[in-house]
Design an enzyme around this catalytic site. Sequence first.
Site, PDB file in Angstrom:
ATOM      1  N   ASN A  14       0.876  -1.175   0.000  1.00 40.89           N
ATOM      2  CA  ASN A  14       0.000   0.000   0.000  1.00 40.89           C
ATOM      3  C   ASN A  14       0.910   1.220   0.000  1.00 40.89           C
ATOM      4  OD1 ASN A  14      -1.749   2.079   0.462  1.00 40.89           O
ATOM      5  ND2 ASN A  14      -2.414   1.399   2.499  1.00 40.89           N
ATOM      6  N   TRP A  15       1.023   1.836  -1.156  1.00 47.39           N
ATOM      7  CA  TRP A  15       1.936   2.980  -1.272  1.00 47.39           C
ATOM      8  C   TRP A  15       1.362   4.234  -0.616  1.00 47.39           C
ATOM      9  CZ3 TRP A  15       5.038   3.527  -6.509  1.00 47.39           C
ATOM     10  CH2 TRP A  15       5.928   2.463  -6.613  1.00 47.39           C
ATOM     11  N   LYS A  16       0.101   4.219  -0.241  1.00 44.31           N
ATOM     12  CA  LYS A  16      -0.556   5.397   0.335  1.00 44.31           C
ATOM     13  C   LYS A  16      -0.321   6.602  -0.595  1.00 44.31           C
ATOM     14  CE  LYS A  16      -0.173   3.200   4.775  1.00 44.31           C
ATOM     15  NZ  LYS A  16      -0.145   3.292   6.208  1.00 44.31           N
ATOM     16  N   HIS A 100      -9.609   1.330   4.904  1.00 47.28           N
ATOM     17  CA  HIS A 100      -8.337   1.512   5.601  1.00 47.28           C
ATOM     18  C   HIS A 100      -8.549   2.447   6.787  1.00 47.28           C
ATOM     19  CE1 HIS A 100      -4.198   2.556   6.472  1.00 47.28           C
ATOM     20  NE2 HIS A 100      -3.858   1.456   5.800  1.00 47.28           N
ATOM     21  N   GLU A 102      -6.883   4.804   7.819  1.00 46.90           N
ATOM     22  CA  GLU A 102      -6.616   6.213   7.517  1.00 46.90           C
ATOM     23  C   GLU A 102      -7.823   6.864   6.854  1.00 46.90           C
ATOM     24  OE1 GLU A 102      -2.867   5.565   5.533  1.00 46.90           O
ATOM     25  OE2 GLU A 102      -2.018   4.964   7.455  1.00 46.90           O
ATOM     26  N   GLU A 175      -5.407  -4.729  10.630  1.00 46.78           N
ATOM     27  CA  GLU A 175      -4.366  -3.719  10.829  1.00 46.78           C
ATOM     28  C   GLU A 175      -4.670  -2.935  12.115  1.00 46.78           C
ATOM     29  OE1 GLU A 175      -2.364  -2.642   6.796  1.00 46.78           O
ATOM     30  OE2 GLU A 175      -4.006  -1.259   7.166  1.00 46.78           O
ATOM     31  N   GLY A 181       2.666   2.329  10.824  1.00 44.24           N
ATOM     32  CA  GLY A 181       3.687   3.375  10.691  1.00 44.24           C
ATOM     33  C   GLY A 181       4.385   3.718  11.995  1.00 44.24           C
ATOM     34  N   SER A 220       3.430  -2.089  10.347  1.00 46.91           N
ATOM     35  CA  SER A 220       4.876  -2.177  10.592  1.00 46.91           C
ATOM     36  C   SER A 220       5.486  -3.519  10.175  1.00 46.91           C
ATOM     37  CB  SER A 220       5.204  -1.856  12.055  1.00 46.91           C
ATOM     38  OG  SER A 220       4.809  -0.538  12.372  1.00 46.91           O
ATOM     39  N   GLY A 241       2.799  -1.208   4.256  1.00 49.22           N
ATOM     40  CA  GLY A 241       2.815   0.214   3.915  1.00 49.22           C
ATOM     41  C   GLY A 241       4.217   0.680   3.576  1.00 49.22           C
ATOM     42  N   GLY A 242       4.839   1.380   4.517  1.00 56.65           N
ATOM     43  CA  GLY A 242       6.130   2.018   4.298  1.00 56.65           C
ATOM     44  C   GLY A 242       7.166   1.124   3.626  1.00 56.65           C
TER      45      GLY A 242
HETATM   46  P1  13P Z   1       3.015   0.426   7.627  1.00 52.87           P
HETATM   47  O1  13P Z   1       3.486  -0.880   7.043  1.00 52.87           O
HETATM   48  O2  13P Z   1       3.762   1.600   7.120  1.00 52.87           O
HETATM   49  O3  13P Z   1       2.932   0.348   9.132  1.00 52.87           O
HETATM   50  O4  13P Z   1       1.509   0.627   7.101  1.00 52.87           O
HETATM   51  C1  13P Z   1       0.604  -0.394   7.213  1.00 52.87           C
HETATM   52  C2  13P Z   1      -0.585  -0.046   6.434  1.00 52.87           C
HETATM   53  O5  13P Z   1      -1.329   0.854   6.776  1.00 52.87           O
HETATM   54  C3  13P Z   1      -0.851  -0.811   5.202  1.00 52.87           C
HETATM   55  O6  13P Z   1      -2.124  -0.581   4.718  1.00 52.87           O
END
Ligand code: 13P
Length: 247
Positions: A14-16, A100, A102, A175, A181, A220, A241-242
Amino acid sequence: MSVPKKIKPLVAGNWKMNGTGADLRELRRLHAGLAKHKFGCDVAVCVPATLIHRLSGMKFGAKIMSGGQDCHGAEKGAHTGDVSAEMLKDAGAKWVIVGHSERRAEVKSGGHGETSKKVRDKVLAAQKAGLRSIVCVGELLAERKSGDTLKVVGAQLRQSLPDTCSAADIVIAYEPVWAIGSGLTPSVEQISAVHGHIRKALTRRFGDAGAAMRILYGGSVKPSNAAELMAIANVNGALVGGASLKA
Ligand code: 13P
């Protein structure tokens, strides 16, 4: 009920809100890396909507599938700035992340205040367009601390999924919001308890389809902990994510 065949894991990035065209280079590197190893997982990368068409044009086929990060619940209409499931599909997406944290987060803290009912509409829209959904659920830190994790996750799951779910078109991602993050990950026991709870709820509601649905862990995930997390019972892949920004 029949015992499901071995579930093929899915690793989804997930590149956000990160990445422009130049960053798609990373996916060439990823593609080359995948070719070198025997990798028994499906791989998808949910890039910003602006990159889906370009990623789809890179001809990775089923090796790296492209996905969106959200879609509107309506087919079309006066929703300035929004993207419909059909538009994602038209751009080449195979997957879409819905619900998600977010996006579920309150507007005052920078989120979009999405309810599970809204998430359910998005799943229905994705199904109609022929996209597979990654449906996210997860508790806040305060909910974890007050012992409400299973109750919160159970309610999100119940309300976010329509009755018409199959293992082919729905993937669940657990999640925990406090793990996203933050560099924090829940213990193996904590993940195992939540994934076991989700599996039970899915099987109760959807029977064999629920027993075969993939349940991803996200929050994470990085190279140093991925193997340990993927070995936990009922963890059928990861939503990253990251760490997914680097091949
Ligand atoms: P991180 O891997 O950066 O913690 O993000 C997780 C995430 O929100 C994937 O959708």
